[in-house]
Structures are given as C-alpha cells and as structure tokens.
Design a protein around this motif. Structure first.
Motif, PDB file in Angstrom:
ATOM      1  N   LEU A 176       0.826  -1.201   0.000  1.00  0.00           N
ATOM      2  CA  LEU A 176       0.000   0.000   0.000  1.00  0.00           C
ATOM      3  C   LEU A 176       0.862   1.254   0.000  1.00  0.00           C
ATOM      4  O   LEU A 176       0.551   2.241  -0.684  1.00  0.00           O
ATOM      5  CB  LEU A 176      -0.938  -0.013   1.213  1.00  0.00           C
ATOM      6  N   ALA A 235       1.978   2.435  -3.374  1.00  0.00           N
ATOM      7  CA  ALA A 235       0.926   2.977  -4.244  1.00  0.00           C
ATOM      8  C   ALA A 235      -0.073   1.941  -4.720  1.00  0.00           C
ATOM      9  O   ALA A 235      -0.840   2.199  -5.657  1.00  0.00           O
ATOM     10  CB  ALA A 235       1.482   3.750  -5.434  1.00  0.00           C
ATOM     11  N   ALA A 236      -0.105   0.749  -4.100  1.00  0.00           N
ATOM     12  CA  ALA A 236      -1.203  -0.177  -4.366  1.00  0.00           C
ATOM     13  C   ALA A 236      -2.483   0.359  -3.725  1.00  0.00           C
ATOM     14  O   ALA A 236      -2.439   1.193  -2.809  1.00  0.00           O
ATOM     15  CB  ALA A 236      -0.886  -1.560  -3.820  1.00  0.00           C
ATOM     16  N   THR A 237      -3.625  -0.129  -4.203  1.00  0.00           N
ATOM     17  CA  THR A 237      -4.931   0.245  -3.669  1.00  0.00           C
ATOM     18  C   THR A 237      -5.602  -0.999  -3.114  1.00  0.00           C
ATOM     19  O   THR A 237      -5.620  -2.044  -3.767  1.00  0.00           O
ATOM     20  CB  THR A 237      -5.817   0.853  -4.767  1.00  0.00           C
ATOM     21  N   ARG A 238      -6.154  -0.890  -1.913  1.00  0.00           N
ATOM     22  CA  ARG A 238      -6.826  -2.029  -1.302  1.00  0.00           C
ATOM     23  C   ARG A 238      -8.238  -2.169  -1.858  1.00  0.00           C
ATOM     24  O   ARG A 238      -9.002  -1.199  -1.915  1.00  0.00           O
ATOM     25  CB  ARG A 238      -6.876  -1.855   0.217  1.00  0.00           C
ATOM     26  N   LEU A 239      -8.599  -3.390  -2.292  1.00  0.00           N
ATOM     27  CA  LEU A 239      -9.917  -3.652  -2.867  1.00  0.00           C
ATOM     28  C   LEU A 239     -10.797  -4.521  -1.988  1.00  0.00           C
ATOM     29  O   LEU A 239     -12.021  -4.469  -2.102  1.00  0.00           O
ATOM     30  CB  LEU A 239      -9.761  -4.319  -4.243  1.00  0.00           C
ATOM     31  N   LEU A 282      -5.687  -6.426  -3.925  1.00  0.00           N
ATOM     32  CA  LEU A 282      -5.154  -5.087  -4.146  1.00  0.00           C
ATOM     33  C   LEU A 282      -5.181  -4.781  -5.636  1.00  0.00           C
ATOM     34  O   LEU A 282      -5.431  -5.659  -6.461  1.00  0.00           O
ATOM     35  CB  LEU A 282      -3.718  -4.980  -3.627  1.00  0.00           C
ATOM     36  N   ASP A 338      -2.688  -2.601  -8.590  1.00  0.00           N
ATOM     37  CA  ASP A 338      -1.460  -1.847  -8.818  1.00  0.00           C
ATOM     38  C   ASP A 338      -1.806  -0.478  -9.422  1.00  0.00           C
ATOM     39  O   ASP A 338      -2.979  -0.186  -9.679  1.00  0.00           O
ATOM     40  CB  ASP A 338      -0.484  -2.655  -9.677  1.00  0.00           C
ATOM     41  N   PRO A 339      -0.825   0.394  -9.644  1.00  0.00           N
ATOM     42  CA  PRO A 339      -1.142   1.740 -10.151  1.00  0.00           C
ATOM     43  C   PRO A 339      -1.800   1.765 -11.524  1.00  0.00           C
ATOM     44  O   PRO A 339      -2.375   2.785 -11.921  1.00  0.00           O
ATOM     45  CB  PRO A 339       0.233   2.429 -10.195  1.00  0.00           C
ATOM     46  N   SER A 370      -5.805  -5.813 -10.766  1.00  0.00           N
ATOM     47  CA  SER A 370      -5.975  -6.435  -9.461  1.00  0.00           C
ATOM     48  C   SER A 370      -4.949  -7.543  -9.259  1.00  0.00           C
ATOM     49  O   SER A 370      -4.517  -8.199 -10.208  1.00  0.00           O
ATOM     50  CB  SER A 370      -7.392  -6.973  -9.299  1.00  0.00           C
TER      51      SER A 370
END
Length: 236
Positions: free
Chosen positions: A205, A208-212, A222, A224-225, A229
């Motif tokens: 995170l 720059a990963a996003t938690r899904l 997660l 990636d930029p 997924s």
C-alpha cells in the motif's frame, strides 16, 4: 530473506485440463489447493495457477507467456507437442517473417514459442517471459513490490527479473488496452514465511497499491497503479 516469488493466475472454464497442458509443457507438478490448480514456480521461474471461472464478464487478456527454444528443430518440436496436447494456432496479426509462433492453450490463452537466438530471453529458462500490457509506472511498481531489479527500462517499456535470474516480466508501454470487466489474469504473491502478512500488505500500500477487499482465508485483494488487481496470500 529469499527472493519474493510470483505466480500468474488465469481464470479458465476447465482448470484441470488447462493446468495439465501447462504441467506437461513445462514439466511441473500440479497441486490442487481447493480453489484452483497450482503449478509451483521457484526463485527463478514464475508459478502458474488456474482457477475455475466463466469467461462471462471477463475483460481482454492483458498478458501472455513466452516459451524459449534452443534451436529451430526444438521450436518445431515444442509447437508440435503443444498441438498434440490440445493447443491451436492463433492469428494475432503476426507477420510471416517474424520468428515466434503464436498458439492458444486449451483454455484459449495466447502464448508464443520464441525463436532460438532471442537475446532478450537468453538464459531465462523454459518459461522465458510473462509479457504484460501496462505502463512504465506499473513496471516500476512491480520492481519495488517484488524487490526484483529492472533489467529493461527504455522507450516506456520495462522488464524485471528475479535477482537469481529466470523468467522476465515485461510491460509494453503505450498504447494500453482499456481495462474493462474483471481481470481474466492476475498476479498472486505469497508473503515470505519470514515476513508478517499484514506488514507485507502495508508495504505494498505504501508503494501505491490500492486495497480492494479481503477473502475469508486472509487473502488480500489489491490493485497496482495501472488498475490491475492482484492478490496477496498469507503464508501456507
């Protein structure tokens, strides 16, 4: 800490059949983990995993695999063997003078048998490359996520490789395919046995990963930029 290992996962309607094709092609064992069939890799060759799922609602394919060959005869032997196992020829607009041969596995996933003498894949082993659709930013993210060095970073194209060598993972840069529907292929990471799973997710995170979301077994989803997924599985 040993090098982080990467698995490339595929949604396919008949996971056992497609997994058997790749197990025979690469000389790997098949491991049924309850939610799919895993062909484990190691610190040089990426793993493969095949998960049962319908193609309905799936977006376009965003990666394909490259197999290496040692000679013209070896390339033709590999192609003939793949066709016997259920592969088919695939026309993606390749030109007659191009040396690679494009096939589809029994699940419809494209892959190439690369011509001998390809310098970029020299020494990479039988599964030479996972070629991905994505930006330079995505390539740099995965270099940091896996702690694998960049081995190519030119003209918006990037590639990374385990510090011990083996399969390269590459991103082709623009133009990128629009992300539509659910991913039909994705990356999976297993937190190293000597690392804390939650700390590993927090590290990604911070990159720059996003938690899904999160599954009941603790697997964290997660992105990636580039919006691709991927999953981080707890150590088994």
């Amino acid at each position: 800490m040993s090098p982080r290992q990467l698995t490339v996962a595929f949604h396919v309607e008949d996971a056992p059949t497609v997994a058997r094709f790749w197990a025979d092609t690469l000389g790997r064992e098949m491991v049924d983990d309850g939610s799919g069939v895993h062909l484990p890799g190691d610190d040089r060759q990426v793993g493969l995993r095949f998960v049962p799922g319908s193609a309905d609602g799936a977006g376009p394919a965003l990666l394909h695999l490259h197999l290496t060959s040692a000679s013209d005869d070896d390339q033709q032997r590999q192609v003939a063997a793949a066709l016997r196992r259920g592969a088919s020829h695939l026309d993606v607009g390749q030109r007659p003078e191009e040396g690679h041969i494009v096939l589809a596995d029994p699940g419809g996933n494209a892959f190439c048998v690369i011509e001998p003498g390809n310098r970029f894949l020299a020494g990479c082993g039988p599964l030479g490359e996972a070629a991905c659709d994505g930006s330079r930013e995505v390539g740099h993210f995965w270099s940091a996520a896996l702690d694998w060095p960049l081995v190519w970073d030119q003209d918006e194209e990037t590639a990374i490789q385990s510090p011990r060598g083996g399969t390269k993972v590459a991103w082709g840069g623009p133009p990128e395919t629009p992300r539509e529907g659910r991913n039909r292929q994705w990356f999976e990471l297993v937190a190293p046995a000597d690392a804390d799973h939650r700390a590993e997710v927090d590290r990604l995170l911070a990159l720059a990963a996003t938690r899904l979301g999160e599954d009941a077994d603790g697997t964290v989803l997660l992105a990636d930029p580039g919006g691709n997924s991927f999953r981080v599985r707890p150590p088994r």
